[in-house]
Scaffold this motif. Structure first.
Motif: not given
Length: 421
Positions: A32, A91, A93, A96-97, A414, A417
């Motif tokens: 992350f 964050p 997400h 990140y995905r 999440a 995560s």
């Protein structure tokens, strides 16, 4: 995705023989935080922590922050005491995905035998790719170069004869490195480690083994399996004894079926306000439904998790009449579960929503009532439109109008995560 650093003093070289060592474990470094640094290169070289405020936990920390003792899953307050000058980033997400999907695409270009085990790690069986791409160390170098050049992200790769050894090796390869453990060196490598390095040995198991005088993998291997079973149970004892001798027959399984998708939030202040709780349930249900649609899944069961001020955890679940990927439907089920939960006058510290009983969206069967429910279909189309906006402009670009009145989340885990490496 190990929370702790590998034990100090362990050898970093175990030989160069690559025959029989065709399992790779690719683990993104501080994933992350690394994704954030791509977007904020001005922060490179500084201690950066990804997480919320108040009573949330650290989701990721750069190695500069780790030098101060900061690590994933640490309470944010403690992290800031150790490193008060850290840069704290909330964050994202969605980002990140997207980065995770790009990494997995690179890995699948190398071999079809890729088993993704979390958002930032995967196993590869490269035995069939050796003729085309070379020995495992050359393939590991290729993977790292492609991930670095295409995504500007660092990763570490462990190479071994089994999944367990490859995963351990990637931990020792960090940060941004490669470690090969030849098959012939497997037992020697394992027997150099503390027993806590074994898969499945947490604090309780480690303490149970210590009561029998077992503190290293070598001591575990030398102990009669019946004794180990008396210490930690029949199944766990046999499994740990096998691992201590390098026996791990599990293959790399390309398709890993997800069992659930969930999200949870810890409040900055404990609350008994039903409006506040329902507002967070709506936010969490929206996050879960987005994940379901992104992955082409629907859920049949909705589960509610509530942790009260005395740290008691209550769980409730409901099976829906028909599987869904609509956030509104997940929310209504979670809200009903909350209404039926007796809190005994206690305030709430944490709430979570989880979608379970997952299936492919294409396998979804409609009831007669739902087939003529235009409102349900309209909600799905509206939420899909929001997905498109978020994918283009970020997770905060749009949300349901009701959510704008909900208090901001303090700490959210999440769906899917995790960044403990």
């Amino acid at each position: 995705m190990s929370r702790a650093a590998p034990p100090a003093g362990v050898r970093r070289s175990w030989g160069t023989e690559e025959d029989g060592a065709s399992i790779l474990h690719v683990d993104m470094d501080a994933f992350f935080a690394s994704v954030e640094l791509v977007r904020r290169p001005d922060l490179r070289g500084r201690p950066v922590v990804v997480g919320g405020d108040g009573r949330s936990v650290v989701l990721a920390a750069t190695y500069e922050a780790r030098a101060y003792g900061v690590h994933s899953a640490m309470p944010m307050a403690q992290a800031l005491r150790r490193c008060p000058h850290a840069v704290v980033l909330p964050p994202d997400h969605t980002a990140y995905r997207a980065a995770s999907a790009a990494v997995m695409e690179i890995l699948r270009d190398v071999t079809a035998l890729v088993e993704q085990v979390s958002v930032d790690e995967a196993f590869l069986d490269v035995s069939g790719a050796r003729r085309r791409l070379g020995p495992p160390t050359a393939i590991a170098a290729l993977v790292r170069e492609r991930v670095r050049s295409r995504l500007s992200l660092p990763c570490s790769v462990g190479i071994g004869g089994t999944k367990f050894v490859a995963k351990l090796a990637s931990g020792f390869a960090k940060p941004d490195g490669v470690l090969l453990v030849p098959r012939a060196a497997t037992v020697e490598f394992l027997h150099s480690l503390p027993v806590g390095a074994l898969w499945g040995v947490g604090d309780r198991t480690r303490e149970a083994l210590a009561r029998w005088g077992i503190t290293t993998v070598a001591e575990l291997a030398a102990t009669d399996v019946a004794v180990v079973q008396r210490a930690v149970g029949r199944a766990s004892g046999a499994h740990l004894h096998d691992l201590a001798w390098g026996r791990d027959p599990r293959p790399v399984v390309p398709e890993r079926q997800e069992k659930s998708i969930g999200a949870e939030t810890t409040f900055e202040q404990d609350t008994a306000d039903l409006r506040v709780l329902e507002g967070h349930l709506l936010r969490l249900a929206d996050r879960c439904s987005t994940q379901l649609r992104d992955r082409g899944l629907v859920a049949r069961t909705v589960s509610l998790k509530v942790r009260t001020e005395d740290f008691s955890t209550l769980s409730r679940s409901r099976t829906l009449p028909v599987s869904t990927d609509v956030g509104r439907e997940l929310y209504l089920a979670a809200r009903d579960l909350l209404a039926g939960t007796d809190l005994g006058g206690r305030r709430v510290r944490l709430v979570g929503v989880r979608a379970e009983g997952l299936a492919e969206a294409g396998a979804r069967q409609l009831t007669l009532e739902e087939a003529v429910d235009d409102a349900s279909d309209a909600r799905r189309r509206a939420e899909q439109a929001m997905d498109e906006v978020r994918h283009r402009f970020g997770a905060r670009a749009v949300r349901a109008a009701t959510l704008t009145a909900a208090p901001p989340a303090v700490s959210t885990t999440a769906p899917g995560s995790g960044d403990l490496s």
